[in-house]
Enzyme design. Structure first.
Site, PDB file in Angstrom:
ATOM      1  N   TYR A 179       0.831  -1.199   0.000  1.00 47.67           N
ATOM      2  CA  TYR A 179       0.000   0.000   0.000  1.00 47.67           C
ATOM      3  C   TYR A 179       0.869   1.255   0.000  1.00 47.67           C
ATOM      4  O   TYR A 179       1.532   1.568   0.984  1.00 47.67           O
ATOM      5  CB  TYR A 179      -0.927   0.021   1.212  1.00 47.67           C
ATOM      6  CG  TYR A 179      -1.905  -1.124   1.311  1.00 47.67           C
ATOM      7  CD1 TYR A 179      -2.150  -1.986   0.248  1.00 47.67           C
ATOM      8  CD2 TYR A 179      -2.606  -1.349   2.489  1.00 47.67           C
ATOM      9  CE1 TYR A 179      -3.047  -3.036   0.359  1.00 47.67           C
ATOM     10  CE2 TYR A 179      -3.517  -2.385   2.609  1.00 47.67           C
ATOM     11  CZ  TYR A 179      -3.730  -3.231   1.542  1.00 47.67           C
ATOM     12  OH  TYR A 179      -4.619  -4.268   1.655  1.00 47.67           O
TER      13      TYR A 179
ATOM     14  N   HIS B 279       0.189 -11.954   0.842  1.00 51.07           N
ATOM     15  CA  HIS B 279      -0.790 -11.076   0.215  1.00 51.07           C
ATOM     16  C   HIS B 279      -1.605 -11.750  -0.896  1.00 51.07           C
ATOM     17  O   HIS B 279      -2.799 -11.478  -1.045  1.00 51.07           O
ATOM     18  CB  HIS B 279      -0.091  -9.834  -0.331  1.00 51.07           C
ATOM     19  CG  HIS B 279      -0.980  -8.634  -0.390  1.00 51.07           C
ATOM     20  ND1 HIS B 279      -0.520  -7.347  -0.311  1.00 51.07           N
ATOM     21  CD2 HIS B 279      -2.317  -8.505  -0.547  1.00 51.07           C
ATOM     22  CE1 HIS B 279      -1.522  -6.492  -0.393  1.00 51.07           C
ATOM     23  NE2 HIS B 279      -2.618  -7.172  -0.550  1.00 51.07           N
TER      24      HIS B 279
END
Length: 280
Positions: A50, A109
């Site tokens: 992010y 992830h």
């Protein structure tokens, strides 16, 4: 509160995608995260991806002065960091950005090229080091979850994080029933379908509006209450607004009735066949 493998956490926490990179929004976003922490949203979900670490940095900034032991902190590593040394380095960088010496939950992830047995072994090593308390996965479909549980140590997975909301119910066909059978909680990302702009078409659904009115709530709160209805799901909505943060926190108190759930199921039907895993 929900039980996450013996750890009690609030059912609605805070997502941080798109946070920390815009200097013009930084102070507002930081203040919103701090508001959440001080009003019970003590689960924070972030990732090294992010903003190339910006989200972890703003989370670390927001956590300063708040008791670390009262926060359930989640971050994620990228698939190309799944090998032993790359994972150790990625974890250290995340911890440095977050200003902490451990994560409560570290997530893979999405599935990559490293064999799952090796990934699990590496995550177990990180757990033994004390730098993570638990590990889990993200964006795993049923075939991925079955493969995970087939490798040594795979049953120690704490949770799987997938996209899930009332308008995107693909998990209800087989992934969620399977996870419930195996006692693996779900972390639901995009639980209001990226709707923090408050312009999402789903909220105009008349059934959703009716249920919201009956609970003196808004449609977004009903969407969140629906996601966490089974007491085994953690929702992580993202918002830059303290007002919306409080609404998210309050949504955890809404108990949908059987009639509510039947009406919502009719308006937003369960899938009747296997669907591709939704990913954003």
């Amino acid at each position: 509160m929900i039980d996450f493998h013996g750890v009690k956490i609030p059912a609605i926490g805070m997502g941080t995608w798109h946070m920390g990179s815009d200097p013009g929004l930084y102070d507002q976003q930081k203040a919103t995260l701090q508001y959440g922490l001080h009003h019970g949203a003590t689960v924070i979900d972030t990732a090294e991806q992010y903003g190339s670490g910006d989200s972890e940095k703003i989370v670390g900034d927001a956590m300063k002065g708040f008791p670390r032991q009262k926060i359930f902190l989640i971050s994620k590593f990228l698939p190309y960091h799944a090998t032993k040394h790359a994972m150790a380095d990625a974890l250290d960088r995340s911890l440095e950005r977050l200003g902490t010496d451990y994560l409560d939950l570290y997530l893979y992830h999405w599935p990559g090229g490293t064999p799952l047995a090796e990934v699990v072994n590496n995550m177990e090593a990180m757990k033994k080091s004390g730098k993570i308390r638990h590990w889990g996965v993200s964006n795993f479909d049923l075939s991925d979850m079955k493969e995970l549980l087939s490798v040594p140590g795979g049953h120690d997975v704490m949770a799987n994080e997938d996209l899930y909301n009332i308008g995107s119910r693909g998990l209800d066909y087989e992934v969620l029933p399977w996870q419930r059978k195996h006692g693996i909680p779900l972390i639901a990302y995009a639980p209001v379908d990226q709707a923090d702009t408050r312009g999402n078409g789903i909220i105009k659904n008349t059934t959703l509006e009716k249920v919201a009115s009956e609970h003196h709530a808004n449609a977004f709160q009903i969407m969140l209450a629906w996601v966490v209805r089974d007491d085994h799901t953690l929702a992580i909505p993202q918002t830059d607004s303290q007002k919306h943060m409080q609404e998210n926190i309050d949504a955890a108190k809404i108990k949908l009735t059987d009639d509510d759930l039947k009406a919502l199921d009719k308006a937003f039907p369960k899938p009747t066949h296997k669907q591709l895993l939704d990913i954003i």
